[in-house]
Design a protein around this motif. Structure first.
Motif, PDB file in Angstrom:
ATOM      1  N   MET A 279     -49.175  37.695-106.332  1.00 36.32           N
ATOM      2  CA  MET A 279     -48.146  37.661-105.288  1.00 36.32           C
ATOM      3  C   MET A 279     -47.908  36.238-104.760  1.00 36.32           C
ATOM      4  SD  MET A 279     -47.001  40.680-105.192  1.00 36.32           S
ATOM      5  CE  MET A 279     -45.888  40.609-103.767  1.00 36.32           C
ATOM      6  N   ILE A 280     -46.650  35.979-104.445  1.00 39.16           N
ATOM      7  CA  ILE A 280     -46.235  34.724-103.811  1.00 39.16           C
ATOM      8  C   ILE A 280     -46.211  35.010-102.301  1.00 39.16           C
ATOM      9  CG2 ILE A 280     -44.324  33.088-103.554  1.00 39.16           C
ATOM     10  CD1 ILE A 280     -43.485  33.958-106.480  1.00 39.16           C
ATOM     11  N   PRO A 281     -46.946  34.238-101.474  1.00 47.00           N
ATOM     12  CA  PRO A 281     -47.073  34.611-100.049  1.00 47.00           C
ATOM     13  C   PRO A 281     -45.869  34.189 -99.195  1.00 47.00           C
ATOM     14  CG  PRO A 281     -48.374  32.668-100.480  1.00 47.00           C
ATOM     15  CD  PRO A 281     -47.761  33.056-101.806  1.00 47.00           C
ATOM     16  N   VAL A 282     -44.674  34.321 -99.781  1.00 40.17           N
ATOM     17  CA  VAL A 282     -43.437  33.960 -99.076  1.00 40.17           C
ATOM     18  C   VAL A 282     -42.518  35.174 -99.095  1.00 40.17           C
ATOM     19  CG1 VAL A 282     -41.391  32.476 -99.133  1.00 40.17           C
ATOM     20  CG2 VAL A 282     -43.637  31.514 -99.720  1.00 40.17           C
TER      21      VAL A 282
ATOM     22  N   ILE B 173     -41.036  35.677-112.525  1.00 33.76           N
ATOM     23  CA  ILE B 173     -40.987  36.166-111.140  1.00 33.76           C
ATOM     24  C   ILE B 173     -40.329  37.541-111.130  1.00 33.76           C
ATOM     25  CG2 ILE B 173     -40.019  35.792-108.831  1.00 33.76           C
ATOM     26  CD1 ILE B 173     -40.215  32.803-109.273  1.00 33.76           C
ATOM     27  N   VAL B 174     -41.044  38.536-110.625  1.00 32.47           N
ATOM     28  CA  VAL B 174     -40.472  39.888-110.519  1.00 32.47           C
ATOM     29  C   VAL B 174     -40.635  40.394-109.083  1.00 32.47           C
ATOM     30  CG1 VAL B 174     -41.005  40.426-112.953  1.00 32.47           C
ATOM     31  CG2 VAL B 174     -42.547  41.190-111.156  1.00 32.47           C
TER      32      VAL B 174
ATOM     33  N   PHE C  22     -32.814  42.939 -94.898  1.00 29.23           N
ATOM     34  CA  PHE C  22     -34.013  43.492 -95.558  1.00 29.23           C
ATOM     35  C   PHE C  22     -34.925  42.364 -95.989  1.00 29.23           C
ATOM     36  CE2 PHE C  22     -32.846  42.546 -99.992  1.00 29.23           C
ATOM     37  CZ  PHE C  22     -31.485  42.354 -99.873  1.00 29.23           C
ATOM     38  N   LYS C  23     -36.175  42.739 -96.272  1.00 29.89           N
ATOM     39  CA  LYS C  23     -37.214  41.787 -96.660  1.00 29.89           C
ATOM     40  C   LYS C  23     -37.733  42.130 -98.048  1.00 29.89           C
ATOM     41  CE  LYS C  23     -41.355  42.660 -95.898  1.00 29.89           C
ATOM     42  NZ  LYS C  23     -42.562  43.121 -96.595  1.00 29.89           N
ATOM     43  N   LEU C  24     -37.931  41.096 -98.867  1.00 30.86           N
ATOM     44  CA  LEU C  24     -38.466  41.297-100.221  1.00 30.86           C
ATOM     45  C   LEU C  24     -39.713  40.436-100.416  1.00 30.86           C
ATOM     46  CD1 LEU C  24     -35.136  40.959-102.255  1.00 30.86           C
ATOM     47  CD2 LEU C  24     -36.274  43.102-101.616  1.00 30.86           C
ATOM     48  N   GLU C  25     -40.570  40.899-101.316  1.00 31.38           N
ATOM     49  CA  GLU C  25     -41.711  40.093-101.743  1.00 31.38           C
ATOM     50  C   GLU C  25     -41.717  40.037-103.261  1.00 31.38           C
ATOM     51  OE1 GLU C  25     -45.437  41.056 -99.812  1.00 31.38           O
ATOM     52  OE2 GLU C  25     -44.377  41.683 -98.006  1.00 31.38           O
ATOM     53  N   PHE C  26     -42.096  38.880-103.782  1.00 30.58           N
ATOM     54  CA  PHE C  26     -42.096  38.671-105.231  1.00 30.58           C
ATOM     55  C   PHE C  26     -43.471  38.231-105.710  1.00 30.58           C
ATOM     56  CE2 PHE C  26     -37.787  37.936-103.743  1.00 30.58           C
ATOM     57  CZ  PHE C  26     -36.997  38.557-104.697  1.00 30.58           C
TER      58      PHE C  26
END
Ligand code: TMP
Ligand code: ASP
Length: 242
Positions: free
Chosen positions: A86-89, A187-188, A176-180
């Motif tokens: 996970m990318i913490p952004v 990157i998915v 909305f919020k997304l995490e990648f």
């Protein structure tokens, strides 16, 4: 495939290992939290509703060539997912002003934005998810500028895809919020797309069909999430009555 040991527990979900390397079970909890966990309650059926809604959106996005970590729905409140780095952004997309941007910039809730706006937040409960820019992300080693640019571009595409699904059923996608994360160097999309991490308003009345019902003590959270599922024609098994 059997669920193995608990690998990670967040505020809204649990991740379990499976007997297949690189594959996890993501379980959606009934817990509702807000204000970085300071407000907490259990809401009957929320896990099942969120799992059904997130599976629906991930499936529709995959049909449009946007990859997520979901492999397949598993049970009522579980899905099989690829394990991501996970990318913490967190990437927030806004179409209409609501929530933190109103406080930050003194905007009135409901102000339509001239074009979709993306914002970045550093994922840290301890710090209350502070807003950052791509320079912070690169400087502190959370994501390179090229990676945040790619996430923003994906987030804009996802915004258009979600609007295409929600507009015909009379729901306005406010934000909305997304995490990648990374899967084999690509990157998915990870995490979830549910009314917990979106603002969804009835197009006619402006009635809130999302977690603001919980944050603002408006009541009727399960009913609102069920209405979102129902309008999108998503079948949900919730054993109504308990
Ligand atoms: P905000 O108005 O609090 O910045 O949130 C914008 C949208 O992103 C809203 O739909 C809620 C969602 N969101 C989360 O679900 N979790 C988060 O940590 C953040 C920052 C936003
Ligand atoms: N950003 C989330 C919210 O306010 C934080 C949390 O779930 O605690 O809903």
């Amino acid at each position: 495939m059997s669920a193995g040991t608990l690998k990670y527990e967040g505020k809204g979900k649990r991740l379990f290992t499976t007997n297949e390397p690189g594959v996890l079970i993501q379980q959606f909890k009934d817990d509702a939290t807000a204000f970085d966990g300071k407000k907490h309650d259990r809401i009957a059926h929320k896990g099942v509703l969120n799992c059904a809604i997130s599976s629906f959106f991930f499936t529709k996005l995959a049909e449009q060539g946007i990859r997520s970590h979901m492999i397949a729905r598993e049970g009522d409140d579980t899905m099989r997912v690829y394990e991501l780095t996970m990318i913490p952004v967190e990437v927030v997309v806004r179409n209409v002003a609501a929530g933190s941007i109103c406080k930050r910039l003194g905007l009135e809730e409901g102000l339509p934005l001239a074009r979709p706006l993306t914002e970045l937040f550093y994922k840290s409960d301890a710090l209350g998810d502070p807003m950052i820019n791509s320079e912070h992300a690169e400087l502190f080693g959370w994501a390179t500028v090229a990676e945040t640019t790619a996430m923003r571009a994906m987030a804009r595409n996802i915004n258009q895809a979600l609007i295409g699904l929600l507009q015909p059923v009379g729901i306005r996608l406010i934000d909305f919020k997304l995490e990648f994360g990374f899967l084999d160097g690509e990157i998915v999309l990870g995490d979830e797309i549910t009314p917990d991490g979106c603002r969804l308003w009835d197009a006619e009345t402006g009635r809130k069909l999302d977690k603001d019902r919980f944050r603002r003590d408006l009541g009727g959270l399960t009913e609102a999430y069920a209405e979102v599922a129902n309008r999108l024609n998503i079948q949900v098994e919730t054993n109504q009555g308990d």
